[in-house]
Write a protein that holds these residues in place. Structure first.
Motif, PDB file in Angstrom:
ATOM      1  N   ASN A  67     -16.142 -13.118   2.851  1.00  0.00           N
ATOM      2  CA  ASN A  67     -17.355 -12.302   2.820  1.00  0.00           C
ATOM      3  C   ASN A  67     -17.080 -11.009   3.589  1.00  0.00           C
ATOM      4  OD1 ASN A  67     -19.837 -11.086   3.530  1.00  0.00           O
ATOM      5  ND2 ASN A  67     -20.926 -13.035   3.416  1.00  0.00           N
ATOM      6  N   GLU A  68     -16.847  -9.911   2.849  1.00  0.00           N
ATOM      7  CA  GLU A  68     -16.433  -8.670   3.493  1.00  0.00           C
ATOM      8  C   GLU A  68     -17.500  -8.105   4.434  1.00  0.00           C
ATOM      9  OE1 GLU A  68     -13.665  -5.765   1.672  1.00  0.00           O
ATOM     10  OE2 GLU A  68     -14.355  -6.685  -0.214  1.00  0.00           O
ATOM     11  N   HIS A  69     -18.771  -8.273   4.093  1.00  0.00           N
ATOM     12  CA  HIS A  69     -19.832  -7.784   4.965  1.00  0.00           C
ATOM     13  C   HIS A  69     -19.760  -8.491   6.316  1.00  0.00           C
ATOM     14  CE1 HIS A  69     -23.758  -6.304   6.254  1.00  0.00           C
ATOM     15  NE2 HIS A  69     -24.066  -7.543   6.575  1.00  0.00           N
ATOM     16  N   TRP A  70     -19.588  -9.821   6.291  1.00  0.00           N
ATOM     17  CA  TRP A  70     -19.500 -10.596   7.528  1.00  0.00           C
ATOM     18  C   TRP A  70     -18.240 -10.218   8.302  1.00  0.00           C
ATOM     19  CZ3 TRP A  70     -16.484 -13.701  10.417  1.00  0.00           C
ATOM     20  CH2 TRP A  70     -17.093 -14.500  11.386  1.00  0.00           C
ATOM     21  N   VAL A  71     -17.100 -10.149   7.615  1.00  0.00           N
ATOM     22  CA  VAL A  71     -15.834  -9.850   8.272  1.00  0.00           C
ATOM     23  C   VAL A  71     -15.864  -8.453   8.898  1.00  0.00           C
ATOM     24  CG1 VAL A  71     -13.359  -9.462   7.918  1.00  0.00           C
ATOM     25  CG2 VAL A  71     -14.475 -11.426   6.848  1.00  0.00           C
ATOM     26  N   ALA A  72     -16.417  -7.476   8.189  1.00  0.00           N
ATOM     27  CA  ALA A  72     -16.487  -6.109   8.710  1.00  0.00           C
ATOM     28  C   ALA A  72     -17.317  -6.054   9.989  1.00  0.00           C
ATOM     29  CB  ALA A  72     -17.065  -5.169   7.661  1.00  0.00           C
ATOM     30  N   ALA A  73     -18.460  -6.726   9.986  1.00  0.00           N
ATOM     31  CA  ALA A  73     -19.326  -6.735  11.173  1.00  0.00           C
ATOM     32  C   ALA A  73     -18.650  -7.459  12.334  1.00  0.00           C
ATOM     33  CB  ALA A  73     -20.663  -7.384  10.840  1.00  0.00           C
ATOM     34  N   PHE A  74     -18.017  -8.602  12.053  1.00  0.00           N
ATOM     35  CA  PHE A  74     -17.305  -9.346  13.082  1.00  0.00           C
ATOM     36  C   PHE A  74     -16.200  -8.476  13.694  1.00  0.00           C
ATOM     37  CE2 PHE A  74     -13.712 -11.868  14.473  1.00  0.00           C
ATOM     38  CZ  PHE A  74     -14.288 -12.821  15.295  1.00  0.00           C
ATOM     39  N   ALA A  75     -15.402  -7.843  12.839  1.00  0.00           N
ATOM     40  CA  ALA A  75     -14.305  -7.001  13.319  1.00  0.00           C
ATOM     41  C   ALA A  75     -14.828  -5.838  14.156  1.00  0.00           C
ATOM     42  CB  ALA A  75     -13.487  -6.481  12.136  1.00  0.00           C
ATOM     43  N   ASN A  76     -15.941  -5.242  13.749  1.00  0.00           N
ATOM     44  CA  ASN A  76     -16.511  -4.134  14.510  1.00  0.00           C
ATOM     45  C   ASN A  76     -16.927  -4.578  15.913  1.00  0.00           C
ATOM     46  OD1 ASN A  76     -16.145  -2.226  12.514  1.00  0.00           O
ATOM     47  ND2 ASN A  76     -18.189  -2.517  11.630  1.00  0.00           N
ATOM     48  N   GLY A  77     -17.525  -5.758  16.002  1.00  0.00           N
ATOM     49  CA  GLY A  77     -17.906  -6.286  17.312  1.00  0.00           C
ATOM     50  C   GLY A  77     -16.687  -6.617  18.158  1.00  0.00           C
ATOM     51  N   PHE A  78     -15.681  -7.232  17.541  1.00  0.00           N
ATOM     52  CA  PHE A  78     -14.453  -7.598  18.244  1.00  0.00           C
ATOM     53  C   PHE A  78     -13.776  -6.351  18.809  1.00  0.00           C
ATOM     54  CE2 PHE A  78     -10.020  -8.672  18.706  1.00  0.00           C
ATOM     55  CZ  PHE A  78      -9.995 -10.007  19.097  1.00  0.00           C
ATOM     56  N   PHE A  79     -13.641  -5.321  17.975  1.00  0.00           N
ATOM     57  CA  PHE A  79     -12.944  -4.122  18.423  1.00  0.00           C
ATOM     58  C   PHE A  79     -13.787  -3.270  19.363  1.00  0.00           C
ATOM     59  CE2 PHE A  79     -10.096  -5.069  14.831  1.00  0.00           C
ATOM     60  CZ  PHE A  79      -8.886  -4.976  15.502  1.00  0.00           C
ATOM     61  N   ALA A  80     -15.106  -3.378  19.298  1.00  0.00           N
ATOM     62  CA  ALA A  80     -15.939  -2.688  20.293  1.00  0.00           C
ATOM     63  C   ALA A  80     -15.632  -3.240  21.680  1.00  0.00           C
ATOM     64  CB  ALA A  80     -17.417  -2.861  19.959  1.00  0.00           C
ATOM     65  N   CYS A  81     -15.492  -4.548  21.773  1.00  0.00           N
ATOM     66  CA  CYS A  81     -15.135  -5.176  23.045  1.00  0.00           C
ATOM     67  C   CYS A  81     -13.701  -4.821  23.423  1.00  0.00           C
ATOM     68  CB  CYS A  81     -15.309  -6.688  22.937  1.00  0.00           C
ATOM     69  SG  CYS A  81     -15.109  -7.573  24.504  1.00  0.00           S
ATOM     70  N   ALA A  82     -12.791  -4.853  22.449  1.00  0.00           N
ATOM     71  CA  ALA A  82     -11.387  -4.528  22.711  1.00  0.00           C
ATOM     72  C   ALA A  82     -11.242  -3.111  23.249  1.00  0.00           C
ATOM     73  CB  ALA A  82     -10.563  -4.705  21.441  1.00  0.00           C
ATOM     74  N   GLU A  83     -11.973  -2.168  22.675  1.00  0.00           N
ATOM     75  CA  GLU A  83     -11.887  -0.777  23.128  1.00  0.00           C
ATOM     76  C   GLU A  83     -12.501  -0.605  24.509  1.00  0.00           C
ATOM     77  OE1 GLU A  83     -13.731   1.404  19.985  1.00  0.00           O
ATOM     78  OE2 GLU A  83     -12.197   0.802  18.518  1.00  0.00           O
ATOM     79  N   ARG A  84     -13.604  -1.312  24.759  1.00  0.00           N
ATOM     80  CA  ARG A  84     -14.247  -1.217  26.085  1.00  0.00           C
ATOM     81  C   ARG A  84     -13.293  -1.669  27.190  1.00  0.00           C
ATOM     82  NH1 ARG A  84     -15.063  -1.570  30.558  1.00  0.00           N
ATOM     83  NH2 ARG A  84     -16.931  -2.099  31.754  1.00  0.00           N
ATOM     84  N   PHE A  85     -12.509  -2.712  26.915  1.00  0.00           N
ATOM     85  CA  PHE A  85     -11.646  -3.268  27.960  1.00  0.00           C
ATOM     86  C   PHE A  85     -10.157  -2.999  27.715  1.00  0.00           C
ATOM     87  CE2 PHE A  85     -15.605  -5.679  28.219  1.00  0.00           C
ATOM     88  CZ  PHE A  85     -15.876  -5.580  29.573  1.00  0.00           C
ATOM     89  N   GLN A  86      -9.864  -2.089  26.763  1.00  0.00           N
ATOM     90  CA  GLN A  86      -8.495  -1.631  26.521  1.00  0.00           C
ATOM     91  C   GLN A  86      -7.543  -2.788  26.198  1.00  0.00           C
ATOM     92  OE1 GLN A  86      -7.261   1.902  26.553  1.00  0.00           O
ATOM     93  NE2 GLN A  86      -9.417   1.750  25.963  1.00  0.00           N
ATOM     94  N   VAL A  87      -7.954  -3.604  25.224  1.00  0.00           N
ATOM     95  CA  VAL A  87      -7.151  -4.744  24.771  1.00  0.00           C
ATOM     96  C   VAL A  87      -6.606  -4.444  23.377  1.00  0.00           C
ATOM     97  CG1 VAL A  87      -7.224  -7.182  24.115  1.00  0.00           C
ATOM     98  CG2 VAL A  87      -8.447  -6.407  26.153  1.00  0.00           C
ATOM     99  N   ASP A  88      -5.315  -4.702  23.159  1.00  0.00           N
ATOM    100  CA  ASP A  88      -4.692  -4.555  21.846  1.00  0.00           C
ATOM    101  C   ASP A  88      -4.748  -5.882  21.101  1.00  0.00           C
ATOM    102  OD1 ASP A  88      -3.977  -1.980  22.520  1.00  0.00           O
ATOM    103  OD2 ASP A  88      -1.852  -2.429  22.859  1.00  0.00           O
ATOM    104  N   LEU A  89      -5.216  -5.870  19.849  1.00  0.00           N
ATOM    105  CA  LEU A  89      -5.054  -7.033  18.977  1.00  0.00           C
ATOM    106  C   LEU A  89      -3.656  -6.937  18.373  1.00  0.00           C
ATOM    107  CD1 LEU A  89      -6.245  -9.557  17.616  1.00  0.00           C
ATOM    108  CD2 LEU A  89      -6.984  -8.079  15.736  1.00  0.00           C
TER     109      LEU A  89
END
Length: 318
Positions: free
Chosen positions: A92-114
């Motif tokens: 489900n691309e809508h779900w995956v896109a939203a999940f990824a956006n939340g994941f990377f928002a946290c990653a960018e806030r705390f400077q974490v590389d996936l």
């Protein structure tokens, strides 16, 4: 319907800041800074066990990384790299896109590389491995608490448990109360800056994921000490305070979990330094009790010793 590899390329491949080689090869290549050692932890979030199946995917993406970053904070480590293994029922691309956006928002806030992971079809399950770095010998461990230490807690506890119990239909909050309590459950804030500041000051630390009493209990067990805390000193929001005459809410505050605040112990003579640290970070730090030389955990309320039943979340004793 996109393939597994198309999903990875489109939603989970981003530029990195601390990585020699990231997503796209058989393995990632990382190098901690000179004089540092790696801190590594992993957590799994399973639908129906750790979160409700209809949880907003953006918030779920944030939380799935944040709860792992919280482990780095407890160790006094800088979070740097993460891997993600994601099982989803369908692409489900809508779900995956939203999940990824939340994941990377946290990653960018705390400077974490996936830097890698896996995606597969199956019941909704999220597994994250987090890696960080800490100067050699400077990690804050669970086994360093000493008799006479003060016991401290960051932030406020209880809101996440209160919100979850409302969503499960086991407790009822007014709409305005739920609105105030939900962010603690859905978007926890890892205390990375606090963890770094506590290096050399705290004797021990742990993040509060399963409940204050359960997690403090891990420190006591690893350090071979006991503790006495006072319910009135445990920091909580006005919402929790308003309901604190109820035993069920007392239990949520002490054993509800999902707080992702830090519990730490420090020498009494560090009290003023810790209060200065709190002001500098703009973060509430509360002394809730002390470490004792006698095994066991005592909680006092209005001068009386509380009868403690369940101390926190346990996957196999619920």
């Amino acid at each position: 319907m996109p393939s597994e590899f198309e999903l990875i390329r489109q939603y989970f491949t981003r530029p990195t800041n601390h990585t020699s080689l990231g997503v796209g090869d058989d393995a990632a290549l990382i190098q901690p800074a000179s004089g540092h050692e790696l801190a590594i932890s992993a957590d799994m979030l399973v639908a129906g066990t750790h979160f409700l199946a209809d949880t907003d995917p953006y918030q779920l993406g944030w939380k799935s990384l944040a709860v792992n970053i919280s482990d780095m904070a407890a160790m006094g480590a800088e979070p740097r790299w993460a891997t993600l293994a994601l099982a989803i029922p369908e692409a489900n691309e809508h779900w995956v896109a939203a999940f990824a956006n939340g994941f990377f928002a946290c990653a960018e806030r705390f400077q974490v590389d996936l830097i890698g992971g896996d995606t597969t079809r199956g019941p909704l399950c999220i597994s994250v491995q987090i890696m960080g770095q800490v100067p050699i010998g400077k990690a804050i461990r669970r086994d360093g608490a000493k008799a006479g230490d003060d016991v401290w807690v960051s932030g406020q506890l209880g809101n996440a448990a209160l919100a979850l119990n409302h969503l499960l239909g086991e407790y009822s909050l007014a709409d305005h109360e739920l609105k105030q309590a939900l962010p603690a459950l859905l978007k926890p804030q890892p205390r990375v800056e606090l963890g770094l500041a506590l290096r050399g000051t705290a004797h021990s630390a742990i993040d509060i994921s399963d409940g204050l009493l359960a997690d403090l209990g891990h420190i006591l067990e690893q350090s071979n000490v006991g503790a006495e805390i006072n319910l009135a000193q445990v920091p909580c929001s006005g919402i929790v305070q308003q309901h604190l005459d109820q035993v069920s809410v007392q239990n949520m505050l002490l054993a509800g979990g999902d707080d992702y605040e830090l519990c730490f112990t420090a020498p009494v003579n560090e009290h003023d330094q810790i209060q200065k640290m709190a002001r500098g970070l703009g973060l509430q730090l509360s002394r809730i009790g002390s470490i004792t030389g006698q095994a066991g955990l005592i909680v006092r309320h209005r001068g009386n010793i509380m009868n403690i039943g369940k101390t926190g979340f346990d996957h196999f004793n619920r």
